[in-house]
Scaffold this active site. Structure first.
Site, short mmCIF file in Angstrom:
data_model
loop_
_atom_site.label_atom_id
_atom_site.label_comp_id
_atom_site.label_asym_id
_atom_site.label_seq_id
_atom_site.Cartn_x
_atom_site.Cartn_y
_atom_site.Cartn_z
N HIS A 117 0.83 -1.22 0.00
CA HIS A 117 0.00 0.00 0.00
C HIS A 117 0.86 1.27 0.00
CE1 HIS A 117 -3.83 -2.23 1.66
NE2 HIS A 117 -3.57 -2.49 0.39
N CYS A 146 5.50 22.04 -11.23
CA CYS A 146 4.31 22.27 -12.07
C CYS A 146 3.12 22.84 -11.30
CB CYS A 146 3.90 20.97 -12.76
SG CYS A 146 3.09 19.80 -11.65
#
Ligand code: OAD
Length: 241
Positions: A117, A146
């Protein structure tokens, strides 16, 4: 059959694999998910740990993971984690496949760990995928490349498991002589399919064993730390004989 039986099986085994869940870390002070005091008793996972929450409710998503990351700073691996690290060092373990995102197995010293996970101690940008320092996420920053949203490298509800960790776990479990499942309710797909892939001896160590009692060759009810200490004691006695 008891802990001494498992110690004997482990000494005969060419490959022993461990599969852990949140119950492995509760003795370190980290809540699990589905027990009375677990995370999902008070919070609906869809609101904080899903792809939708990341996209549509980012502040709550971020707050939840910041809280979980912060809570790790006051906790550390316990004696059960240390026993597993010691077993790997002694050649008694092939792999730990874990659903835990706290990195405690690695902190304790295990090198062969598959994070099914992901983890909550490394961060990436959701948009461009670049890795960023944990501090950026904790400071509510956006991606420096970004301006995208930052997130932990954890698997969210609605996301696929990391392919490499899955393949490695599946292969190890399919080829193991002994698989020991520790501290997981086995309620979450697809990890809950892994024990059935074991062709060797299958063992369950858990506080609550009611839901999974039929599928295992050996069930040891108790705390992870307590049961692992007992197995370790028998292993040492058998090795000394
Ligand atoms: P759960 O909370 O579903 O199950 C933890 C199990 O550990 C329960 O059966 C407890 O009885 C048991 N337990 C608690 N403390 C223990 C102890 N000290 N010793 C032994 N057993 C103990 O947690 P997981 O099965 O790990 O996923 O949950 C699987 C996934 O569901 C998590 O990885 C997380 C969650 O949603 C994501 O966030 C993707």
């Amino acid at each position: 059959m008891t802990t001494s039986t498992l110690a004997k099986w482990m000494l005969q085994s060419n490959s022993t694999v461990i599969l852990t869940g949140a119950g492995m870390s509760t003795e370190s002070g980290i809540p699990d998910f589905r027990s009375r005091t677990g995370w999902w008793k008070n919070i609906d996972p869809r609101t904080v740990a899903s792809v939708e929450s990341l996209q549509q409710n980012y502040e709550l998503f971020r707050e939840f993971y910041q809280m979980r990351i912060l809570s790790l700073t006051n906790c550390e691996p316990h004696s059960g984690h240390e026993i597993l690290a010691n077993w790997e060092a002694r050649g008694l373990l092939t792999l730990i496949a874990t659903q835990n995102v706290d990195r405690f197995h690695q902190q304790a010293g295990n090198g062969a760990v598959a994070e099914l996970h992901g983890n909550i101690v490394t961060i990436r940008c959701q948009t461009c995928g670049k890795a960023l320092p944990l501090g950026h996420f904790m400071d509510n920053a956006v991606c420096t490349y970004c301006n995208g949203k930052l997130r932990p490298n954890v698997v969210l509800f609605g996301e696929a498991l990391p392919q490499q960790a899955w393949n490695r776990s599946l292969h190890a479990i399919q080829n193991a002589d002994v698989v020991i499942v520790i501290g997981t309710s086995l309620e979450v797909y697809p990890v809950n399919q892994l024990p059935a892939m074991c062709q060797g001896r299958l063992v369950y160590i858990n506080l609550d064993v009611s839901g999974n009692s039929r599928n295992f060759d050996l069930i040891l009810q108790g705390t992870a730390g307590g049961v692992l200490a007992e197995i370790d004691k028998y292993l040492r006695e058998l090795i000394a004989e």
